[in-house]
Design an enzyme around this catalytic site. Sequence first.
Site, PDB file in Angstrom:
ATOM      1  N   LYS A 174       0.835  -1.193   0.000  1.00  0.00           N
ATOM      2  CA  LYS A 174       0.000   0.000   0.000  1.00  0.00           C
ATOM      3  C   LYS A 174       0.877   1.253   0.000  1.00  0.00           C
ATOM      4  O   LYS A 174       1.912   1.309   0.676  1.00  0.00           O
ATOM      5  CB  LYS A 174      -0.909   0.008   1.229  1.00  0.00           C
ATOM      6  N   HIS A 305     -10.178  -8.435  -7.567  1.00  0.00           N
ATOM      7  CA  HIS A 305     -10.127  -7.957  -6.189  1.00  0.00           C
ATOM      8  C   HIS A 305     -10.971  -8.915  -5.349  1.00  0.00           C
ATOM      9  O   HIS A 305     -12.054  -9.328  -5.759  1.00  0.00           O
ATOM     10  CB  HIS A 305     -10.688  -6.541  -6.099  1.00  0.00           C
TER      11      HIS A 305
END
Length: 373
Positions: A174, A305
Amino acid sequence: MKIKTIEPFILHIPLNVESISDSTHTITHWGLAGAKVVTETGLEGYGFTGTHAHLPSDRLITSCIQDCYAPLLVGEDAADIDRLWLKLARYPAIQWVGRAGITQVALAAIDIALWDLKAKIAGVPLWKLLGGATSEKIVAYNTDVGWLSVPTNKLVEGCQRAVEQHGFTRLKLKVGHANPFEDIQRLEMVRQAVGSSIEIAVDANGKWDLPTCQRFCALAEALNIFWFEEPLWYDDIQSHVRLAQSTSIPLALGEQLYTAEAFNAFLEAGAMQFVQPDVTRLGGITEYIQVANAAHARRLPVAAHIGDMGQVHTHLAFWHPATTMLEYIPWISHCFVEPAMVYGGFYLRPEMPGAGSTLKPEAFSQFACALNK
């Protein structure tokens, strides 16, 4: 086989750590808001959407299932999935207030449950029902090591451990600090620790504006980034196009797109290179197939996802020819009769009948939340 009842549920399952954060969200639990669809013969199909375990909004989802969709389904033939999907998705009063968000994720839960039933009736896993496995191996890329909330030293240690002890060859980190140079420093340290052969993707969760993304990409290109996921606000097609034209790093997105039409708009504009549909955000498996086929027609890879934490998507990954990889986040696997499993950096192919969505009874006894106040 007629549908007898639709039984909504909400589960809030604690993470394996106190909390995690990306650039936009902080959570302590993963939520499942969904339904059990029961036939007149007693066979059960399970479907759900993945949430951030926010009880008021989860109750909106189950209320939509119970009050809007269930009356349209009871007495219907559970095998008529395409017809029932259209009945729910195009129902005028629901369409008037929906087409994305709550009504769409509620539709996803119902659709997954119906596919789960169909595979169970056939006595085969979903991937076989859909036409058989087109891949022998599905690479697992590890997202769970890379949260923005993980201190840099722990981030490096976790990435090394994932590679050296568990066999992962792909990681996702991230990003999204106010100063993107902080993210570059973290990436440089991880790259140095794991070596040049490990593929590293990054994910900004829609945090940055276009100039910030361009600054980041100019610095990150030297680190051989596999893809840049959700760099910008989710619906901003033109900024994604401009970013794609200004960097060699491929763009990945899709978890915040709720319809096949939304994906088509990005695809037609050349605004994504890795396509990331999610059965729990789209209208379930039925609409996921439309998106995956649209990507495959353009020869673009599909890397779902996993709002379902991989339970249903593992079946779709083994089946669909555009997919060779799948995200790995192991938070809720202990709640399922056949948990999604990764060994040596690869997903194991599921073999039980159904869509992988059947929950254990103890998941309900331990983690169920009340549907009403």
